[in-house]
Design an enzyme around this catalytic site. Sequence first.
Site, PDB file in Angstrom:
ATOM      1  N   LYS A 146       0.823  -1.204   0.000  1.00 45.50           N
ATOM      2  CA  LYS A 146       0.000   0.000   0.000  1.00 45.50           C
ATOM      3  C   LYS A 146       0.862   1.262   0.000  1.00 45.50           C
ATOM      4  O   LYS A 146       2.032   1.263   0.412  1.00 45.50           O
ATOM      5  CB  LYS A 146      -0.924   0.003   1.227  1.00 45.50           C
ATOM      6  CG  LYS A 146      -2.010  -1.083   1.197  1.00 45.50           C
ATOM      7  CD  LYS A 146      -3.118  -0.750   0.223  1.00 45.50           C
ATOM      8  CE  LYS A 146      -4.172  -1.844   0.131  1.00 45.50           C
ATOM      9  NZ  LYS A 146      -5.037  -1.951   1.306  1.00 45.50           N
TER      10      LYS A 146
ATOM     11  N   ARG B  55      -4.144 -10.206   4.009  1.00 45.16           N
ATOM     12  CA  ARG B  55      -4.372 -10.236   2.557  1.00 45.16           C
ATOM     13  C   ARG B  55      -3.127  -9.669   1.880  1.00 45.16           C
ATOM     14  O   ARG B  55      -2.813  -8.482   2.058  1.00 45.16           O
ATOM     15  CB  ARG B  55      -5.628  -9.432   2.206  1.00 45.16           C
ATOM     16  CG  ARG B  55      -6.007  -9.480   0.735  1.00 45.16           C
ATOM     17  CD  ARG B  55      -7.290  -8.689   0.490  1.00 45.16           C
ATOM     18  NE  ARG B  55      -7.719  -8.776  -0.900  1.00 45.16           N
ATOM     19  CZ  ARG B  55      -7.290  -7.953  -1.875  1.00 45.16           C
ATOM     20  NH1 ARG B  55      -6.430  -6.991  -1.587  1.00 45.16           N
ATOM     21  NH2 ARG B  55      -7.731  -8.104  -3.113  1.00 45.16           N
TER      22      ARG B  55
END
Length: 289
Positions: free
Chosen positions: A234, A268
């Site tokens: 991210k 995840r």
Amino acid sequence: MVEVRQEYGSAVVWRLRRTDLHFRKRPLLMGIVNVTPDSFSDGGNYFDPDAAAAHALRLQMAGADILDIGGESTRPGAEPVDAHEELRRILPVLERLRDRVRVPISIDTTKAAVAEAALAAGAEIINDISALTADPAMIGLAAEARCGVCAMHMRGNPQTMQQNPQYDDVVEEVASYLSNARDRLVAAGIDRERIALDPGIGFGKTLEHNLALLGAMGRFRSLGCPLVVGPSRKRFIGEILGDLHADRTAGTLGACAALTGQGVDVLRVHDLQPVADMLSVYCAIGSRR
């Protein structure tokens, strides 16, 4: 890990359509399979159905406990695609995997038509970034199918979510949203043990918001549902490193280690093998404490 899990009293099982996932001393790993041309990190790499299926099988071999397959990018600013195109992308992958995977498949979608077709093709989890609010038919489908559900927090939608997101108290506001989502799904007939929650790292949050959420996993685990978190590659990692173009693998490992220490149930991730290796070492050391 055991002590942390007992302290907050979080879920010990996630009931899916045909499978029960039991939580151990280490988080379960959800491997990401983006069948898209425009996902933020690996868009286009697995757009071909054969490439996507092969990638899914590699993730399974590396230790994936769940395979999360999506046909629509949810990166900031991503353009939406219709259900027909989303199905055109994912169904050939599901068909190739149907008799070749041993782990549950999750479908990453906000559309009931896509989820229904994926469930018919063998998927066991609906992973919905809108917490089953984008499509009015989604909740009824999930209740009838008795599948697993992952409800995520997002401020706005992928086109608007990073336009100056603001919170008075991001941890409490996200926790309240997830608590209400859990209760709404239960009221609609979805068994509580089938519901997982995701605070939505990077979905309508600044760096400061993400860091506050990542350090407050105990608050979200107290909601009593399995906790799914996706820190993988991210933007916040690049912001911490001071280089948005830096390789984010090591940063992802750092985030996953910090989340493991807080008792997160499911991670995840894209780079599953490095995360699995990190967890093996982390848990081996922790087991001697």
